[in-house]
Design an enzyme around this catalytic site. Structure first.
Site, PDB file in Angstrom:
ATOM      1  N   TYR A 104      18.195  37.476  61.994  1.00  0.00           N
ATOM      2  CA  TYR A 104      19.469  37.876  61.374  1.00  0.00           C
ATOM      3  C   TYR A 104      19.341  39.343  60.941  1.00  0.00           C
ATOM      4  O   TYR A 104      18.348  39.719  60.311  1.00  0.00           O
ATOM      5  CB  TYR A 104      19.676  36.950  60.173  1.00  0.00           C
ATOM      6  CG  TYR A 104      20.880  37.150  59.331  1.00  0.00           C
ATOM      7  CD1 TYR A 104      22.162  37.023  59.861  1.00  0.00           C
ATOM      8  CD2 TYR A 104      20.746  37.423  57.969  1.00  0.00           C
ATOM      9  CE1 TYR A 104      23.276  37.174  59.054  1.00  0.00           C
ATOM     10  CE2 TYR A 104      21.858  37.567  57.153  1.00  0.00           C
ATOM     11  CZ  TYR A 104      23.121  37.450  57.705  1.00  0.00           C
ATOM     12  OH  TYR A 104      24.219  37.597  56.906  1.00  0.00           O
ATOM     13  N   LYS A 110      26.523  28.450  55.200  1.00  0.00           N
ATOM     14  CA  LYS A 110      27.073  28.073  56.488  1.00  0.00           C
ATOM     15  C   LYS A 110      27.433  26.580  56.479  1.00  0.00           C
ATOM     16  O   LYS A 110      28.451  26.205  55.958  1.00  0.00           O
ATOM     17  CB  LYS A 110      26.068  28.433  57.602  1.00  0.00           C
ATOM     18  CG  LYS A 110      25.594  29.904  57.522  1.00  0.00           C
ATOM     19  CD  LYS A 110      26.683  30.902  57.815  1.00  0.00           C
ATOM     20  CE  LYS A 110      26.390  32.338  57.398  1.00  0.00           C
ATOM     21  NZ  LYS A 110      25.173  32.938  57.886  1.00  0.00           N
ATOM     22  N   ASP A 129      13.850  30.802  59.288  1.00  0.00           N
ATOM     23  CA  ASP A 129      15.271  30.729  58.939  1.00  0.00           C
ATOM     24  C   ASP A 129      15.866  29.628  59.818  1.00  0.00           C
ATOM     25  O   ASP A 129      16.007  29.784  61.025  1.00  0.00           O
ATOM     26  CB  ASP A 129      15.933  32.083  59.199  1.00  0.00           C
ATOM     27  CG  ASP A 129      17.389  32.110  58.747  1.00  0.00           C
ATOM     28  OD1 ASP A 129      18.044  31.045  58.782  1.00  0.00           O
ATOM     29  OD2 ASP A 129      17.879  33.195  58.397  1.00  0.00           O
ATOM     30  N   ARG A 151      18.450  28.797  33.167  1.00  0.00           N
ATOM     31  CA  ARG A 151      18.060  29.528  34.379  1.00  0.00           C
ATOM     32  C   ARG A 151      17.032  28.761  35.204  1.00  0.00           C
ATOM     33  O   ARG A 151      16.925  28.945  36.423  1.00  0.00           O
ATOM     34  CB  ARG A 151      17.490  30.895  33.968  1.00  0.00           C
ATOM     35  CG  ARG A 151      17.363  31.884  35.101  1.00  0.00           C
ATOM     36  CD  ARG A 151      16.793  33.218  34.611  1.00  0.00           C
ATOM     37  NE  ARG A 151      15.445  33.064  34.119  1.00  0.00           N
ATOM     38  CZ  ARG A 151      14.974  33.596  32.993  1.00  0.00           C
ATOM     39  NH1 ARG A 151      15.741  34.336  32.240  1.00  0.00           N
ATOM     40  NH2 ARG A 151      13.729  33.400  32.614  1.00  0.00           N
TER      41      ARG A 151
HETATM   42  C1  LIG Z   1      24.511  34.056  57.218  1.00  0.00           C
HETATM   43  C2  LIG Z   1      23.069  34.004  57.464  1.00  0.00           C
HETATM   44  C3  LIG Z   1      22.164  34.341  56.449  1.00  0.00           C
HETATM   45  C4  LIG Z   1      22.600  34.886  55.116  1.00  0.00           C
HETATM   46  O1  LIG Z   1      23.384  34.042  54.335  1.00  0.00           O
HETATM   47  P1  LIG Z   1      24.310  34.679  53.193  1.00  0.00           P
HETATM   48  O2  LIG Z   1      24.645  33.578  52.289  1.00  0.00           O
HETATM   49  O3  LIG Z   1      25.482  35.280  53.898  1.00  0.00           O
HETATM   50  O4  LIG Z   1      23.502  35.755  52.506  1.00  0.00           O
HETATM   51  C5  LIG Z   1      20.818  34.221  56.721  1.00  0.00           C
HETATM   52  N1  LIG Z   1      20.380  33.798  57.934  1.00  0.00           N
HETATM   53  C6  LIG Z   1      21.227  33.470  58.914  1.00  0.00           C
HETATM   54  C7  LIG Z   1      20.683  33.002  60.222  1.00  0.00           C
HETATM   55  C8  LIG Z   1      22.594  33.572  58.720  1.00  0.00           C
HETATM   56  O5  LIG Z   1      23.423  33.272  59.726  1.00  0.00           O
END
Ligand SMILES: *Cc1c(COP(=O)(O)O)cnc(C)c1O
Length: 393
Positions: free
Chosen positions: A112, A209, A184, A59
């Site tokens: 987000y 992404k 973010d 882990r």
């Molecule tokens: C998609 C996204 C997230 C979350 O990612 P997941 O893997 O779907 O939980 C966080 N911040 C932004 C800006 C996003 O576009």
């Protein structure tokens, strides 16, 4: 897990090929192995009680996760990086690392949407106070600080509406007051914007992404520097988070092509955005890397590139016409998430949930992700869609 990694010192295209690999540690294989394991054995009693091994328990990291973390730390200029099972868990873990009951958080209004939900549910339940702020606030954020403000969360450009934030100005104010900053950075990735070099303490990415790039992975990354890194590492460990070795290996595989994919997404996205801007059905395009966008000057000052995600506001048309447009597209999938090879489209409306700003636009809003297809084909697809839209209006 912190891993020794060299400072990124070549161009990004070279770094993503080089970082996080040590072939001769693994009999010459180009990529580190996918190591499955929970138990890690110690050769002697002394090693066991003295914790002398490089790894302690599955882990807490293994050669597969360590390779990706080390590569990202070098790219981000971070003291360390942890992996989480999703982008959203990277956001929640980072927030929980730096906040406790009685603290105040400044959260950007264009975050987000599920990030807002964490604030309004989990953080609120824990007695953490949250104030949403206008993404364009810049250095004026000083006026929103309270005695108990412990963290400022940014996202630039903002989700759906693509406002650019003055990151260095906000980071400067925070630093003077000892307030932790988190961002973010999913849109730019550390290839095009390195938050820690602009005064931010914690850089978060939904690796789901562009790091993944193939719509086949959920993974999150948190890179941090200084005292914030110690807090992130501890909280990540205390919460018991880890990712599967297969997912870590997929993330590392995505990293190898990240620069070439992003360049293509950026170039094709701009071509489609520029075409859209000139269509009679479009009121305006929301793309910070396009000349004339309200965020363009900040983008050009701070970022070195852009991705394939942007928005547009259409001229007013009935919803059935928007539906006809969407349903007629052959090359744009309708679905959430982005960053994969395929082009995507969704409608959006921020009216009901923004609280520090007002979302009041002249027509239907759409968000496009321009994938790796030929932009001429995408433009032809959208042009056909607009014809159908006109016929249905
Ligand atoms: C998609 C996204 C997230 C979350 O990612 P997941 O893997 O779907 O939980 C966080 N911040 C932004 C800006 C996003 O576009």
């Amino acid at each position: 897990m912190k891993s020794p990694s060299p400072e990124a010192s070549f161009a990004p295209a070279t770094e993503v090929v080089r970082l996080g690999r040590d072939p001769f540690r693994f009999d010459g294989f180009v990529n580190p192995p996918v190591v499955r394991g929970s138990t890690v054995l110690s050769p002697t009693y002394e090693d066991l009680v003295g914790h002398t091994g490089r790894y302690s328990y599955g882990r807490r990291g293994n050669p597969t996760s360590e390779a990706l973390e080390g590569a990202l730390s070098a790219l981000e200029g971070a003291d360390g990086t942890v992996l989480t099972p999703s982008g959203l868990s990277a956001v929640s873990t980072a927030l929980l690392s730096v906040l406790k009951a009685g603290d105040h958080l400044l959260m950007v209004d264009t975050a987000y949407r599920p990030t807002r939900r964490i604030c309004d549910t989990v953080l609120s339940r824990l007695g953490i106070e949250v104030t949403y702020y206008d993404p364009l606030v810049g250095a004026q954020i000083a006026g929103l600080l309270k005695e108990n403000t412990k963290a400022i969360f940014l996202e630039s450009p903002g989700s759906q509406s693509f406002e650019m934030q003055d990151v260095p100005a906000i980071a400067r104010v925070a630093r003077e007051r000892g307030i932790t900053t988190l961002i973010d950075n999913t849109w730019a990735t550390p290839i095009y914007f390195k938050p820690l070099d602009h005064g931010i303490d914690i850089s978060i990415m939904a690796g789901t992404k562009y790091l993944s790039g193939h719509a086949d992975l959920n993974i999150g990354t948190i890179a941090a520097r200084g005292p914030a890194w110690k807090k992130v590492l501890e909280t990540h460990g205390d919460l018991g988070l880890c990712v599967s070795p297969d997912d870590a290996a997929l993330g590392a595989r995505g990293l190898r092509t990240l620069v070439v994919r992003l360049e293509r997404h950026w170039r094709s996205g701009l071509a489609v955005a520029q075409w859209l801007r000139n269509q009679p059905q479009v009121s305006r395009v929301l793309h910070p890397a396009m000349d004339g966008d309200p965020g363009y000057d900040i983008w050009r000052r701070d970022f070195s590139g852009a991705c394939g995600l942007f928005g547009a506001i259409l001229k007013p048309v009935p919803e059935r016409a928007v539906a006809a447009f969407f349903d007629s597209l052959a090359l744009f999938g309708m679905g959430y998430s982005w960053g994969g090879f395929e082009s995507l489209i969704i409608p959006f409306d921020c009216t009901d949930y923004r609280t520090a700003t007002t979302w009041n636009v002249e027509g239907p809003a759409i968000r496009l992700h321009v994938g790796l297809e030929e932009p001429e084909d995408l433009i032809a697809d959208l042009a056909r869609g607009f014809e159908r839209m006109g016929a249905a209006a």
